[in-house]
Design a protein around this motif. Structure first.
Motif, short mmCIF file in Angstrom:
data_model
loop_
_atom_site.label_atom_id
_atom_site.label_comp_id
_atom_site.label_asym_id
_atom_site.label_seq_id
_atom_site.Cartn_x
_atom_site.Cartn_y
_atom_site.Cartn_z
N UNK A 68 0.84 -1.20 0.00
CA UNK A 68 0.00 0.00 0.00
C UNK A 68 0.87 1.25 0.00
N UNK A 69 1.99 1.18 0.70
CA UNK A 69 2.93 2.30 0.70
C UNK A 69 3.50 2.53 -0.70
N UNK A 70 3.79 1.46 -1.40
CA UNK A 70 4.27 1.58 -2.78
C UNK A 70 3.19 2.18 -3.67
N UNK A 71 1.95 1.74 -3.49
CA UNK A 71 0.82 2.30 -4.25
C UNK A 71 0.69 3.79 -3.98
N UNK A 72 0.88 4.18 -2.74
CA UNK A 72 0.80 5.60 -2.37
C UNK A 72 1.90 6.40 -3.06
N UNK A 73 3.07 5.81 -3.18
CA UNK A 73 4.15 6.46 -3.92
C UNK A 73 3.79 6.64 -5.39
N UNK A 96 -8.07 18.34 -15.67
CA UNK A 96 -7.22 17.93 -14.56
C UNK A 96 -7.97 17.82 -13.23
N UNK A 97 -8.86 18.75 -12.96
CA UNK A 97 -9.52 18.82 -11.65
C UNK A 97 -10.19 17.51 -11.21
N UNK A 98 -11.03 16.88 -12.04
CA UNK A 98 -11.67 15.64 -11.56
C UNK A 98 -10.69 14.48 -11.41
N UNK A 99 -9.63 14.49 -12.20
CA UNK A 99 -8.64 13.42 -12.08
C UNK A 99 -7.89 13.56 -10.76
N UNK A 100 -7.48 14.79 -10.44
CA UNK A 100 -6.79 15.03 -9.17
C UNK A 100 -7.70 14.77 -7.98
N UNK A 101 -8.97 15.06 -8.13
CA UNK A 101 -9.94 14.79 -7.07
C UNK A 101 -10.00 13.29 -6.78
N UNK A 102 -10.04 12.48 -7.83
CA UNK A 102 -10.04 11.02 -7.66
C UNK A 102 -8.73 10.55 -7.07
N UNK A 103 -7.64 11.12 -7.51
CA UNK A 103 -6.32 10.75 -6.98
C UNK A 103 -6.24 11.05 -5.48
N UNK A 104 -6.76 12.19 -5.07
CA UNK A 104 -6.78 12.56 -3.65
C UNK A 104 -7.66 11.60 -2.86
N UNK A 105 -8.81 11.26 -3.40
CA UNK A 105 -9.71 10.32 -2.73
C UNK A 105 -9.04 8.96 -2.54
N UNK A 106 -8.37 8.47 -3.56
CA UNK A 106 -7.67 7.19 -3.46
C UNK A 106 -6.55 7.27 -2.43
N UNK A 107 -5.84 8.38 -2.40
CA UNK A 107 -4.77 8.57 -1.43
C UNK A 107 -5.31 8.54 0.00
N UNK A 108 -6.42 9.21 0.23
CA UNK A 108 -7.03 9.21 1.57
C UNK A 108 -7.48 7.80 1.96
N UNK A 109 -8.07 7.09 1.03
CA UNK A 109 -8.53 5.73 1.30
C UNK A 109 -7.34 4.81 1.60
N UNK A 110 -6.26 5.00 0.86
CA UNK A 110 -5.05 4.19 1.09
C UNK A 110 -4.47 4.50 2.46
#
Length: 121
Positions: A68-73, A96-110
């Motif tokens: 999961x740490x690697x995925x976060x990287x 870019x905005x919706x893609x970064x929003x999804x990226x942030x959501x995945x990061x928080x979940x991770x």
């Protein structure tokens, strides 16, 4: 709900969504970027759900945490490469905005999943 498979993890499902979006937006990147930014961005995006799946399939919680740490990287790598694509004019703010929003959501979940897996002090 019990997690029997990595496919049951919402973070993995959302990471697949991110891969799909990255492939869609990079289709229109300039041809000279095919073996540069396009390839690097796609590989980093694919790495996210792949590491979540591999970590879940491992036999230990410690291994899962490490993957999961690697995925976060890889999430940070994707974010950086998307910002580069924006600066180079390959992505608009609206793209870019919706893609970064999804990226942030995945990061928080991770991060939340990693916290749940961390050993208690």
């Amino acid at each position: 709900m019990s997690v029997q498979s990595y496919k049951d993890l919402i973070v993995w499902q959302k990471a697949l969504d991110l891969v799909e979006i990255v492939y869609q937006v990079t289709r229109v990147f300039p041809k000279e970027e095919l073996y540069a930014l396009t390839n690097q961005l796609r590989r980093a995006a694919v790495s996210i759900p792949s590491n979540i799946a591999e970590g879940h399939a491992r036999s230990s919680t410690r291994d899962f945490h490490r993957f999961l740490s690697i995925a976060r990287g890889s999430l940070a790598e994707v974010e950086t490469q998307l910002l580069i694509a924006q600066r180079l004019g390959y992505l608009s703010d609206d793209q870019l905005a919706p893609i970064l929003s999804l990226q942030i959501e995945i990061n928080k979940m991770t991060n939340r999943l990693m916290a749940k897996l961390a050993p208690n002090p």
